[in-house]
Design a protein around this motif. Structure first.
Motif, PDB file in Angstrom:
ATOM      1  N   SER A  40      70.628 -26.907 -21.983  1.00 43.21           N
ATOM      2  CA  SER A  40      70.228 -27.558 -20.734  1.00 43.21           C
ATOM      3  C   SER A  40      70.320 -29.073 -20.886  1.00 43.21           C
ATOM      4  O   SER A  40      70.169 -29.602 -21.989  1.00 43.21           O
ATOM      5  CB  SER A  40      68.794 -27.166 -20.364  1.00 43.21           C
ATOM      6  N   PRO A  41      70.525 -29.779 -19.780  1.00 43.05           N
ATOM      7  CA  PRO A  41      70.675 -31.237 -19.873  1.00 43.05           C
ATOM      8  C   PRO A  41      69.364 -31.927 -20.230  1.00 43.05           C
ATOM      9  O   PRO A  41      68.300 -31.595 -19.707  1.00 43.05           O
ATOM     10  CB  PRO A  41      71.141 -31.631 -18.473  1.00 43.05           C
ATOM     11  N   GLY A  42      69.474 -32.904 -21.126  1.00 39.31           N
ATOM     12  CA  GLY A  42      68.328 -33.731 -21.466  1.00 39.31           C
ATOM     13  C   GLY A  42      68.290 -34.956 -20.578  1.00 39.31           C
ATOM     14  O   GLY A  42      69.074 -35.087 -19.625  1.00 39.31           O
ATOM     15  N   PRO A  43      67.392 -35.890 -20.855  1.00 37.00           N
ATOM     16  CA  PRO A  43      67.301 -37.113 -20.054  1.00 37.00           C
ATOM     17  C   PRO A  43      68.643 -37.839 -19.986  1.00 37.00           C
ATOM     18  O   PRO A  43      69.311 -38.036 -21.011  1.00 37.00           O
ATOM     19  CB  PRO A  43      66.258 -37.944 -20.795  1.00 37.00           C
ATOM     20  N   GLY A  44      69.052 -38.207 -18.787  1.00 32.10           N
ATOM     21  CA  GLY A  44      70.299 -38.953 -18.608  1.00 32.10           C
ATOM     22  C   GLY A  44      71.554 -38.116 -18.674  1.00 32.10           C
ATOM     23  O   GLY A  44      72.663 -38.662 -18.617  1.00 32.10           O
ATOM     24  N   GLN A  45      71.402 -36.792 -18.767  1.00 36.26           N
ATOM     25  CA  GLN A  45      72.564 -35.912 -18.881  1.00 36.26           C
ATOM     26  C   GLN A  45      72.752 -35.065 -17.629  1.00 36.26           C
ATOM     27  O   GLN A  45      71.843 -34.911 -16.818  1.00 36.26           O
ATOM     28  CB  GLN A  45      72.420 -34.975 -20.080  1.00 36.26           C
ATOM     29  N   ALA A  46      73.950 -34.501 -17.515  1.00 37.11           N
ATOM     30  CA  ALA A  46      74.240 -33.513 -16.482  1.00 37.11           C
ATOM     31  C   ALA A  46      75.023 -32.369 -17.107  1.00 37.11           C
ATOM     32  O   ALA A  46      75.843 -32.587 -18.010  1.00 37.11           O
ATOM     33  CB  ALA A  46      75.042 -34.129 -15.342  1.00 37.11           C
ATOM     34  N   LEU A  47      74.753 -31.157 -16.641  1.00 40.91           N
ATOM     35  CA  LEU A  47      75.537 -29.992 -17.043  1.00 40.91           C
ATOM     36  C   LEU A  47      76.653 -29.822 -16.022  1.00 40.91           C
ATOM     37  O   LEU A  47      76.397 -29.700 -14.824  1.00 40.91           O
ATOM     38  CB  LEU A  47      74.656 -28.742 -17.084  1.00 40.91           C
ATOM     39  N   VAL A  48      77.901 -29.828 -16.511  1.00 38.17           N
ATOM     40  CA  VAL A  48      79.070 -29.764 -15.634  1.00 38.17           C
ATOM     41  C   VAL A  48      79.867 -28.506 -15.950  1.00 38.17           C
ATOM     42  O   VAL A  48      80.164 -28.231 -17.123  1.00 38.17           O
ATOM     43  CB  VAL A  48      79.971 -31.000 -15.803  1.00 38.17           C
ATOM     44  N   ARG A  49      80.189 -27.732 -14.921  1.00 35.73           N
ATOM     45  CA  ARG A  49      81.099 -26.591 -15.074  1.00 35.73           C
ATOM     46  C   ARG A  49      82.493 -27.058 -14.694  1.00 35.73           C
ATOM     47  O   ARG A  49      82.740 -27.455 -13.559  1.00 35.73           O
ATOM     48  CB  ARG A  49      80.667 -25.418 -14.196  1.00 35.73           C
ATOM     49  N   HIS A  50      83.417 -27.008 -15.639  1.00 35.87           N
ATOM     50  CA  HIS A  50      84.756 -27.534 -15.405  1.00 35.87           C
ATOM     51  C   HIS A  50      85.577 -26.633 -14.492  1.00 35.87           C
ATOM     52  O   HIS A  50      85.514 -25.404 -14.596  1.00 35.87           O
ATOM     53  CB  HIS A  50      85.502 -27.698 -16.732  1.00 35.87           C
ATOM     54  N   THR A  51      86.357 -27.266 -13.641  1.00 37.63           N
ATOM     55  CA  THR A  51      87.331 -26.564 -12.815  1.00 37.63           C
ATOM     56  C   THR A  51      88.762 -26.890 -13.245  1.00 37.63           C
ATOM     57  O   THR A  51      89.684 -26.116 -12.972  1.00 37.63           O
ATOM     58  CB  THR A  51      87.147 -26.946 -11.343  1.00 37.63           C
ATOM     59  N   ALA A  52      88.955 -28.018 -13.906  1.00 36.69           N
ATOM     60  CA  ALA A  52      90.266 -28.415 -14.415  1.00 36.69           C
ATOM     61  C   ALA A  52      90.061 -29.451 -15.508  1.00 36.69           C
ATOM     62  O   ALA A  52      89.126 -30.255 -15.451  1.00 36.69           O
ATOM     63  CB  ALA A  52      91.141 -28.979 -13.300  1.00 36.69           C
ATOM     64  N   ILE A  53      90.963 -29.425 -16.497  1.00 38.70           N
ATOM     65  CA  ILE A  53      90.850 -30.297 -17.677  1.00 38.70           C
ATOM     66  C   ILE A  53      92.203 -30.963 -17.900  1.00 38.70           C
ATOM     67  O   ILE A  53      93.249 -30.307 -17.825  1.00 38.70           O
ATOM     68  CB  ILE A  53      90.460 -29.479 -18.924  1.00 38.70           C
ATOM     69  N   GLY A  54      92.203 -32.246 -18.184  1.00 41.24           N
ATOM     70  CA  GLY A  54      93.445 -32.959 -18.424  1.00 41.24           C
ATOM     71  C   GLY A  54      93.914 -32.824 -19.867  1.00 41.24           C
ATOM     72  O   GLY A  54      93.119 -32.686 -20.796  1.00 41.24           O
ATOM     73  N   LEU A  55      95.230 -32.865 -20.050  1.00 42.04           N
ATOM     74  CA  LEU A  55      95.857 -32.841 -21.377  1.00 42.04           C
ATOM     75  C   LEU A  55      96.485 -34.201 -21.632  1.00 42.04           C
ATOM     76  O   LEU A  55      97.196 -34.723 -20.766  1.00 42.04           O
ATOM     77  CB  LEU A  55      96.924 -31.753 -21.432  1.00 42.04           C
ATOM     78  N   ASN A  56      96.224 -34.775 -22.807  1.00 41.81           N
ATOM     79  CA  ASN A  56      96.745 -36.098 -23.148  1.00 41.81           C
ATOM     80  C   ASN A  56      97.231 -36.136 -24.587  1.00 41.81           C
ATOM     81  O   ASN A  56      96.743 -35.385 -25.438  1.00 41.81           O
ATOM     82  CB  ASN A  56      95.654 -37.156 -22.966  1.00 41.81           C
ATOM     83  N   PHE A  57      98.178 -37.044 -24.854  1.00 48.77           N
ATOM     84  CA  PHE A  57      98.659 -37.173 -26.228  1.00 48.77           C
ATOM     85  C   PHE A  57      97.526 -37.566 -27.170  1.00 48.77           C
ATOM     86  O   PHE A  57      97.520 -37.210 -28.352  1.00 48.77           O
ATOM     87  CB  PHE A  57      99.803 -38.187 -26.312  1.00 48.77           C
ATOM     88  N   LEU A  58      96.558 -38.286 -26.640  1.00 45.83           N
ATOM     89  CA  LEU A  58      95.385 -38.658 -27.429  1.00 45.83           C
ATOM     90  C   LEU A  58      94.734 -37.438 -28.072  1.00 45.83           C
ATOM     91  O   LEU A  58      94.235 -37.504 -29.206  1.00 45.83           O
ATOM     92  CB  LEU A  58      94.382 -39.374 -26.516  1.00 45.83           C
ATOM     93  N   ASP A  59      94.743 -36.305 -27.367  1.00 42.37           N
ATOM     94  CA  ASP A  59      94.115 -35.093 -27.885  1.00 42.37           C
ATOM     95  C   ASP A  59      94.776 -34.633 -29.185  1.00 42.37           C
ATOM     96  O   ASP A  59      94.109 -34.112 -30.082  1.00 42.37           O
ATOM     97  CB  ASP A  59      94.205 -33.959 -26.857  1.00 42.37           C
TER      98      ASP A  59
END
Length: 325
Positions: A25-44
């Protein structure tokens, strides 16, 4: 339980493990996010291979940009609500179905921006923003060179730079990619596999060369990139898809015309919340106005991320790629 891609040892795409994780569960200052799409980058791929060290060590979950829905917010988060559509770019952690994220790094999505488009453009689009508007402030009449013109950042940068009034030169590695780049703002595109890009830049510019070179390729384009710059021009190295630039004597910059050189990173430019919001707003503005068209040319299921990495590293991808949880 939720699914995530984790790396337990550095290596090739085969080290990407799709497995169950506890999110919490999210702590102070956090949010729980359910992803719908994720980006791909060369950095990964840099974090996967170990070229960039993981800040918290192994195991690590790669991924630097995503979009999704807020599921729950922690204490002190009063500007987000359950059900809000958000997007972000963070150094690590996006390759998952759900995650806890620092709420001050999340940007609310406008109605005209789809989740897939947001996931495909947060890191790449804000990278183009800071490169064009802050690292070197592109002005009407400038001549710029961007390597990897048909890549995710390259396609955005070409359109945006043309809108700013620049003459835009790019390099790409195939006839197909040359055609793609020309359709996205580039006035001239050089096939670096068939032509000497330095000689071509000199010919295109009538020997006047470029105000700035944006280089995400690294080893294979250095020091040629310096030879494309006019006196007091700026060399901007923001990636190294072909490998790192070897150490060089700073005197080379004076010999080639009192050049400037910088190695920026997006996360420095958006470290302050106000800078993050301004960069995202500028990006959303040019996308909603149709100045920049975000091309999503590949989609993979998150569980097939190893195939996505193989295609990215073999340069079989163009434009943006998204992973779908």
């Amino acid at each position: 339980m939720s699914k995530a891609v984790r790396i337990h040892a550095h290596g090739g795409p085969e080290v990407l493990a799709y497995e169950d994780v506890e999110v919490g569960s999210p702590g102070p200052g956090q949010a729980l996010v359910r992803h719908t799409a994720i980006g791909l980058n060369f950095l990964d791929t840099y974090y996967r291979s170990g070229l960039y060290p993981a800040p918290a060590g192994l195991p690590l979950t790669p991924g630097s940009e995503a979009a999704g829905i807020v599921v729950e917010v922690g204490e002190g988060v009063d500007w987000l609500n359950k059900g809000d559509r958000v997007a972000y770019t963070l150094p690590l952690g996006a390759y998952c179905e759900e995650r806890l994220a620092p709420a001050d790094r999340l940007v609310k999505l406008q109605q005209g921006i789809s989740d897939e488009k947001a996931a495909a453009m947060m890191l790449k689009g804000m990278t183009a923003e800071y490169l064009l508007r802050r690292t070197y402030h592109v002005q009407p009449g400038d001549t710029i060179l961007c390597h990897a013109a048909a890549g995710g950042v390259g396609l955005i940068l070409g359109q945006w730079a043309k809108h700013l009034g620049a003459t835009v030169i790019g390099t790409a590695g195939s006839a197909e990619k040359v055609t793609l780049a020309k359709a996205h703002g580039y006035d001239h595109v050089i096939d670096y596999r068939e032509q000497d890009f330095v000689a071509q830049v000199k010919e295109i510019t009538g020997g006047r060369l470029c105000n700035v070179v944006y280089d995400s390729v690294g080893k294979d384009t250095f020091p040629g990139s310096l030879d494309c710059l006019r006196p007091r021009g700026m060399f901007v190295s923001f990636g190294q898809s072909s490998g790192p630039i070897p150490p060089f004597n700073m005197g080379l910059l004076s010999q080639k015309g009192s050049l400037y050189a910088t190695r920026p990173t997006l996360f420095t430019y958006i470290a302050a919340r106000e800078d993050l919001e301004a960069s995202a707003a500028a990006l959303f503005d040019v996308v909603e106005k149709g100045v920049v068209d975000i091309q999503i040319n590949q989609r993979y299921a998150l569980k097939d991320v190893a195939d996505a990495h193989r295609d990215l590293e073999s340069r079989r991808t163009t434009g943006a790629t998204v992973l779908l949880p």
